[in-house]
Design a protein around this motif. Sequence first.
Motif, PDB file in Angstrom:
ATOM      1  N   ALA A   1       0.854  -1.190   0.000  1.00  0.00           N
ATOM      2  CA  ALA A   1       0.000   0.000   0.000  1.00  0.00           C
ATOM      3  C   ALA A   1       0.887   1.236   0.000  1.00  0.00           C
ATOM      4  CB  ALA A   1      -0.930   0.006   1.214  1.00  0.00           C
ATOM      5  N   ALA A   2       0.426   2.292  -0.645  1.00  0.00           N
ATOM      6  CA  ALA A   2       1.219   3.519  -0.732  1.00  0.00           C
ATOM      7  C   ALA A   2       0.315   4.710  -1.006  1.00  0.00           C
ATOM      8  CB  ALA A   2       2.273   3.405  -1.830  1.00  0.00           C
ATOM      9  N   GLU A   3       0.796   5.898  -0.652  1.00  0.00           N
ATOM     10  CA  GLU A   3       0.095   7.148  -0.931  1.00  0.00           C
ATOM     11  C   GLU A   3       1.102   8.177  -1.424  1.00  0.00           C
ATOM     12  OE1 GLU A   3      -3.740   7.141   2.060  1.00  0.00           O
ATOM     13  OE2 GLU A   3      -1.873   8.041   2.789  1.00  0.00           O
ATOM     14  N   THR A   4       0.681   9.005  -2.372  1.00  0.00           N
ATOM     15  CA  THR A   4       1.547  10.033  -2.955  1.00  0.00           C
ATOM     16  C   THR A   4       0.781  11.329  -3.083  1.00  0.00           C
ATOM     17  OG1 THR A   4       2.776   8.371  -4.227  1.00  0.00           O
ATOM     18  CG2 THR A   4       2.983  10.662  -4.933  1.00  0.00           C
ATOM     19  N   VAL A   5       1.425  12.445  -2.745  1.00  0.00           N
ATOM     20  CA  VAL A   5       0.838  13.778  -2.886  1.00  0.00           C
ATOM     21  C   VAL A   5       1.737  14.624  -3.766  1.00  0.00           C
ATOM     22  CG1 VAL A   5       0.049  15.862  -1.717  1.00  0.00           C
ATOM     23  CG2 VAL A   5      -0.202  13.656  -0.596  1.00  0.00           C
ATOM     24  N   VAL A   6       1.151  15.332  -4.720  1.00  0.00           N
ATOM     25  CA  VAL A   6       1.869  16.279  -5.567  1.00  0.00           C
ATOM     26  C   VAL A   6       1.480  17.693  -5.128  1.00  0.00           C
ATOM     27  CG1 VAL A   6       2.264  17.107  -7.909  1.00  0.00           C
ATOM     28  CG2 VAL A   6       1.917  14.664  -7.491  1.00  0.00           C
ATOM     29  N   PHE A   7       2.467  18.566  -4.910  1.00  0.00           N
ATOM     30  CA  PHE A   7       2.216  19.942  -4.484  1.00  0.00           C
ATOM     31  C   PHE A   7       2.468  20.904  -5.641  1.00  0.00           C
ATOM     32  CE2 PHE A   7       3.022  17.745  -0.577  1.00  0.00           C
ATOM     33  CZ  PHE A   7       2.321  18.429   0.410  1.00  0.00           C
ATOM     34  N   LEU A   8       1.547  21.802  -5.872  1.00  0.00           N
ATOM     35  CA  LEU A   8       1.721  22.899  -6.822  1.00  0.00           C
ATOM     36  C   LEU A   8       1.209  24.156  -6.142  1.00  0.00           C
ATOM     37  CD1 LEU A   8       0.396  21.137 -10.053  1.00  0.00           C
ATOM     38  CD2 LEU A   8       2.790  21.563  -9.460  1.00  0.00           C
ATOM     39  N   GLY A   9       2.127  25.086  -5.819  1.00  0.00           N
ATOM     40  CA  GLY A   9       1.737  26.226  -5.006  1.00  0.00           C
ATOM     41  C   GLY A   9       2.237  27.552  -5.514  1.00  0.00           C
ATOM     42  N   TYR A  10       1.630  28.608  -4.967  1.00  0.00           N
ATOM     43  CA  TYR A  10       1.972  29.980  -5.354  1.00  0.00           C
ATOM     44  C   TYR A  10       1.786  30.891  -4.146  1.00  0.00           C
ATOM     45  CZ  TYR A  10       1.280  34.662  -7.366  1.00  0.00           C
ATOM     46  OH  TYR A  10       1.350  36.002  -7.636  1.00  0.00           O
TER      47      TYR A  10
END
Length: 342
Positions: free
Chosen positions: A128-137
Motif C-alpha cells: 500500500a502507498a500514498e503520494t501527494v503532488v504539491f503545486l503552489g503559489y
Amino acid sequence: MRVRRVIYICFILLMPLSVFAQQGGEALFSILNLTPSARMNALGGHQAALYDNDPGTALFNPAMADSSFHKNATIGFSPYIADINYGYAGFAWHVPKTGTFFGGLNHLGYGNMIMADQNGEISGTFSAAETVVFLGYSKKLSPLLSAGIAFKPVFSSIETYHSWGIAIDAGLHYRSHNERFHAGLLLRNAGRQISSYSESSAETLQPDLQIGASLKLEHAPFRFSLTARDLLSGSLDYEIPDNEYGITVPQPESADAGFGDLVLRHLVLGVEFVPSDNFYVAGGLNPRRRQELKVDSKISTVGYSWGFGFRIYKFHFAYSSARYHLSSSSNYFSITTNISAF
C-alpha cells in the motif's frame, strides 16, 4: 488588488459548511496529515508560523514562500514506524513582481503486508502507498503580509484498490518589521475524494484550520512557537465504537477529560535555541499526541519531539525525532541547498 481578491475568495470557498470531529484512524489519505519538514517535526509537527527558507515549510503553509526561497531545493526521508517509509522533495522559484512558485512530492510507503482471508488462510502479500503532488503559489500583499495557495492531488493504492482526490491549502503569513515576530493563518486539506476505493460514494476531506505565532527574544537566542490546530473539529474527545467482531477495546480516558485538557489538545508548543543562522536546536510538545497514544502505566516522553540543524558549506542538514509511542519513534532527515550556488 486582483491577487488579494482572489485569495479572499479562495478562503470563502474553502470554508466548510459543516463541522464534525474526526476520530483517530478514520482519516482519509493519512499522508495529508504528515509533516514535510524535519524542523517542523522537531517543534511538535504543526507550526503555522514557522518561517524558514526550506521549501518543506512552504509545503505545509504556502504563504511562507517568498523571494528568499528562490532556487532552493530540499529532499527528506523518514524511516517512519515499523516498515513504513516517508519521503519528500520540494523546489521553489521566485519571479520578480509576480510571486513565488513552488512544487513538491510526498510519498508514503506502507511496506509489504500479509494477505489473508477471514479464516486466517494466508494467500500471499500486498503493498500500500500514498503520494501527494504539491503545486503552489505565494505573493506579498504588503511588505509585512503574504498569502499563498497550494493544490495537492493525492493518490492512494491498497493492493488492487485505488483512490485519488484533491486537497487545497490556503494561508496567510505576517512578519513584524524587525522579523522577530511571525504569525500565520492556515486552512489545510480542504477538498474531497474524487475516486473511491470501491463503488461507494466519494468522501469529503476533513479540513484543518490552524492559527499560529512565533516570537524570537530580542536579547537571547531563543524562539518560542505556538499553534492552535483542528479549530474546526470542536472537542477532540472521542470514544471507540463497538465493533462487529466481539472484541472489547478499553475506552480512552478522554471521556473524562477536563476542559483544560481538551483545550491543550488543540495546541502544539515549540522552542528553539538559535545562536546563529547556521545552527539550531529545537524541541516540541504535542499534547494531543501525548494523551491519545500514551500508556497509562508509563507515559514516558510520548508526545515530545526534538531535533537540530546545521549548515556545512552549501548544504543545510536537519534531523528530528518525535515519540509517538513507547515502542516507536519517527526520525526525519533532510538536506536543503540553493542550486544557484553551484
